[in-house]
Design a protein around this motif. Sequence first.
Motif, mmCIF file in Angstrom:
data_model
loop_
_atom_site.group_PDB
_atom_site.id
_atom_site.type_symbol
_atom_site.label_atom_id
_atom_site.label_comp_id
_atom_site.label_asym_id
_atom_site.label_seq_id
_atom_site.Cartn_x
_atom_site.Cartn_y
_atom_site.Cartn_z
ATOM 1 N N THR A 49 11.582 -5.442 3.987
ATOM 2 C CA THR A 49 12.072 -4.254 3.294
ATOM 3 C C THR A 49 13.403 -4.567 2.613
ATOM 4 O O THR A 49 14.324 -5.071 3.248
ATOM 5 C CB THR A 49 12.261 -3.095 4.287
ATOM 6 O OG1 THR A 49 11.034 -2.875 4.964
ATOM 7 C CG2 THR A 49 12.671 -1.821 3.580
ATOM 8 N N THR A 50 13.501 -4.279 1.326
ATOM 9 C CA THR A 50 14.762 -4.515 0.617
ATOM 10 C C THR A 50 15.514 -3.212 0.353
ATOM 11 O O THR A 50 16.725 -3.220 0.163
ATOM 12 C CB THR A 50 14.526 -5.221 -0.730
ATOM 13 O OG1 THR A 50 13.677 -4.405 -1.537
ATOM 14 C CG2 THR A 50 13.872 -6.568 -0.524
ATOM 15 N N ASP B 107 11.021 6.584 1.609
ATOM 16 C CA ASP B 107 10.809 5.767 0.423
ATOM 17 C C ASP B 107 11.306 4.350 0.699
ATOM 18 O O ASP B 107 12.274 4.155 1.441
ATOM 19 C CB ASP B 107 11.584 6.354 -0.758
ATOM 20 C CG ASP B 107 11.012 7.705 -1.175
ATOM 21 O OD1 ASP B 107 9.895 8.028 -0.722
ATOM 22 O OD2 ASP B 107 11.696 8.418 -1.924
ATOM 23 N N PHE B 108 10.667 3.390 0.092
ATOM 24 C CA PHE B 108 11.087 2.014 0.336
ATOM 25 C C PHE B 108 10.588 1.088 -0.761
ATOM 26 O O PHE B 108 9.691 1.434 -1.545
ATOM 27 C CB PHE B 108 10.552 1.506 1.684
ATOM 28 C CG PHE B 108 9.062 1.297 1.666
ATOM 29 C CD1 PHE B 108 8.208 2.320 2.025
ATOM 30 C CD2 PHE B 108 8.515 0.080 1.253
ATOM 31 C CE1 PHE B 108 6.828 2.147 1.974
ATOM 32 C CE2 PHE B 108 7.131 -0.099 1.202
ATOM 33 C CZ PHE B 108 6.297 0.934 1.573
ATOM 34 N N VAL B 109 11.188 -0.104 -0.793
ATOM 35 C CA VAL B 109 10.656 -1.229 -1.559
ATOM 36 C C VAL B 109 10.595 -2.400 -0.589
ATOM 37 O O VAL B 109 11.543 -2.627 0.171
ATOM 38 C CB VAL B 109 11.561 -1.600 -2.758
ATOM 39 C CG1 VAL B 109 10.987 -2.800 -3.507
ATOM 40 C CG2 VAL B 109 11.715 -0.420 -3.702
ATOM 41 N N ALA B 110 9.505 -3.139 -0.573
ATOM 42 C CA ALA B 110 9.385 -4.289 0.324
ATOM 43 C C ALA B 110 8.740 -5.452 -0.422
ATOM 44 O O ALA B 110 7.881 -5.256 -1.279
ATOM 45 C CB ALA B 110 8.561 -3.928 1.557
ATOM 46 N N LEU B 111 9.189 -6.661 -0.062
ATOM 47 C CA LEU B 111 8.650 -7.865 -0.694
ATOM 48 C C LEU B 111 7.731 -8.593 0.278
ATOM 49 O O LEU B 111 7.994 -8.641 1.480
ATOM 50 C CB LEU B 111 9.791 -8.809 -1.100
ATOM 51 C CG LEU B 111 10.782 -8.287 -2.145
ATOM 52 C CD1 LEU B 111 11.930 -9.280 -2.310
ATOM 53 C CD2 LEU B 111 10.079 -8.047 -3.471
ATOM 54 N N GLN C 135 3.040 1.900 -5.000
ATOM 55 C CA GLN C 135 2.709 0.917 -6.026
ATOM 56 C C GLN C 135 2.779 -0.470 -5.403
ATOM 57 O O GLN C 135 3.646 -0.718 -4.559
ATOM 58 C CB GLN C 135 3.708 0.970 -7.179
ATOM 59 C CG GLN C 135 3.767 2.307 -7.886
ATOM 60 C CD GLN C 135 4.599 2.191 -9.153
ATOM 61 O OE1 GLN C 135 4.100 1.800 -10.201
ATOM 62 N NE2 GLN C 135 5.870 2.528 -9.067
ATOM 63 N N ALA C 136 1.903 -1.337 -5.822
ATOM 64 C CA ALA C 136 1.936 -2.717 -5.321
ATOM 65 C C ALA C 136 1.651 -3.669 -6.466
ATOM 66 O O ALA C 136 0.776 -3.414 -7.293
ATOM 67 C CB ALA C 136 0.918 -2.908 -4.207
ATOM 68 N N TYR C 137 2.387 -4.760 -6.509
ATOM 69 C CA TYR C 137 2.245 -5.754 -7.566
ATOM 70 C C TYR C 137 2.277 -7.135 -6.932
ATOM 71 O O TYR C 137 3.129 -7.409 -6.082
ATOM 72 C CB TYR C 137 3.407 -5.608 -8.554
ATOM 73 C CG TYR C 137 3.366 -6.558 -9.724
ATOM 74 C CD1 TYR C 137 2.495 -6.346 -10.791
ATOM 75 C CD2 TYR C 137 4.201 -7.670 -9.764
ATOM 76 C CE1 TYR C 137 2.464 -7.211 -11.862
ATOM 77 C CE2 TYR C 137 4.177 -8.544 -10.838
ATOM 78 C CZ TYR C 137 3.304 -8.307 -11.893
ATOM 79 O OH TYR C 137 3.264 -9.168 -12.954
ATOM 80 N N GLY D 95 4.735 -10.750 -3.708
ATOM 81 C CA GLY D 95 4.303 -9.407 -4.070
ATOM 82 C C GLY D 95 5.414 -8.419 -3.761
ATOM 83 O O GLY D 95 6.335 -8.725 -3.009
ATOM 84 N N VAL D 96 5.329 -7.254 -4.378
ATOM 85 C CA VAL D 96 6.287 -6.183 -4.078
ATOM 86 C C VAL D 96 5.499 -4.892 -3.941
ATOM 87 O O VAL D 96 4.569 -4.626 -4.704
ATOM 88 C CB VAL D 96 7.396 -6.082 -5.151
ATOM 89 C CG1 VAL D 96 6.816 -5.901 -6.554
ATOM 90 C CG2 VAL D 96 8.351 -4.922 -4.837
ATOM 91 N N VAL D 97 5.848 -4.112 -2.925
ATOM 92 C CA VAL D 97 5.182 -2.832 -2.705
ATOM 93 C C VAL D 97 6.267 -1.780 -2.524
ATOM 94 O O VAL D 97 7.331 -2.068 -1.975
ATOM 95 C CB VAL D 97 4.239 -2.880 -1.484
ATOM 96 C CG1 VAL D 97 4.942 -3.324 -0.219
ATOM 97 C CG2 VAL D 97 3.550 -1.531 -1.265
ATOM 98 N N ALA D 98 6.018 -0.582 -3.027
ATOM 99 C CA ALA D 98 7.022 0.467 -2.938
ATOM 100 C C ALA D 98 6.373 1.818 -2.698
ATOM 101 O O ALA D 98 5.230 2.063 -3.085
ATOM 102 C CB ALA D 98 7.846 0.526 -4.225
ATOM 103 N N SER D 99 7.115 2.671 -2.036
ATOM 104 C CA SER D 99 6.764 4.079 -1.977
ATOM 105 C C SER D 99 7.873 4.787 -2.739
ATOM 106 O O SER D 99 9.058 4.650 -2.391
ATOM 107 C CB SER D 99 6.689 4.508 -0.509
ATOM 108 O OG SER D 99 7.278 5.750 -0.322
#
Lengths: 410, 63
Positions: A346-347, A355-359, A333-335, A368-372
């Motif tokens: 990567t946060t 799996d990750f969340v990155a800003l 997902q990306a916003y 923006g924020v993107v996550a797997s």
Amino acid sequence: MELKSHSDVLIIGASTAGCATAESLRHEGFTGSITVLGNETSAPYNRPPLSKHVLLGEWESEKADIFADGAAERAGIDLHTDVTAHALNTAERSVSTNRGDISYGTLVIATGARARQLPASVDPDHVALTLRTREDSMLLRERLENSRSVVVIGSGVLGSEIAAAARKKGCAVTIVGRSGALTLGSVRDLLTQRLERLHAQNDVELRLAEGVASITHDGTTAHVTLTSGEQLDADTVVAAVGAIPNVEWLESSGLTTSPALNCDSHGQCAENIYAVGDVAAWHDSRTGRWLPDEHQLTALQHGQAVARHIATGEKAEPPVPFFWSELYGVRFQAYGRFPAEAELVTTHGDRESGDFVALSMLDGLPHGVVASNMSRYFRQARPAVDATLSGTPAPATTTTPSTAPPGGQS
Amino acid sequence: MKIEIDAAACVGAGQCVLTAEDLFDQDDDGIVLLLNAEPDESRYAAARRSAALCPARAITIHE
């Protein structure tokens, strides 16, 4: 149903954005007449499932329908399929169609985009399929069932989704991409290594930075010749090489269409005329540019913003890009925005493999924020992105809470 | 009003939670959880907005 010769709001295109405009007008209390004209014979449908659940055969195609049975009628929306608009006359406020002329009070253009085809010089016999409409999805689904090998041309998110679906159907798959990197929507090539690994783990062959020289078919097998000279044989070839806005019918209208319909930041492109969804590029006051944004949520938000403006005169905040994809059971997902000059930080989790969340950080602020997977962390990061993009930034935390359990935080 | 969700269609965007966190939540996989299927009239507009903004159209409002 009879096509009326006048509609207070006339919506050309029974797309996600067109239908969202019609529904939202009623939610906003609009009581005038609303007509939606679609040029396909099929009832209006959502596109995202066409390359996912529907393509895999997990959903019947009707599950992609936008309106439940009778819902458009109950909302007082005159919905007509199989009607093609030929031309717009802004002076007379009238659209000519194959079913006659219709005058409007307000016009909403929602004619979407169509799949870009490979050049005839490369694929003169139209061997390559494309995926854009519900009909395309049903045809490709049937072909995947009966194919052992598939070549997917295109290194974007649609190409990746088709490849993943074909693997799930047991086909041997090769992706050919002119670009040297796999891209994922608005995140562009920032996750290319992750995607390459994911495809490799699922036994998909990659041919990146490679063009297609020619495609032929000998009656049983397609032969795809690459610019390097390599030849790939396949039962099915699919091209996922982009989309072209459907603006040709507006040629004589005087509206600016290059390549999409340029609108102000609230979707208006001329007096009493708006454009929504994939056919439109709304002005982004933050960057001063016109941004096409071919994503489902943007189409919905375009429709809602325009409906509010028509019904109440109020202007909504311009939409922030959001998109998602699912590949081999991993949800991306990306916003927000991922400008080239931003740094991806990567946060949570591990960007290369897990799996990750990155800003997307620029000048110390998340754009923006993107996550797997990790959907909740992803959601929790979104308000900070909103704050940055709306010009009221709050500093974001980019450190990983060491005690947080993976995937779950309330 | 009655809210219905389709967890199989949900993509975990979290749009509904950001719109109406008293009505919706997400499980550990991000999939929608319905907290209140029959909200008060004061929350009708928020419920409708959540349904309209769901990118997967996984929320249906019966009125």
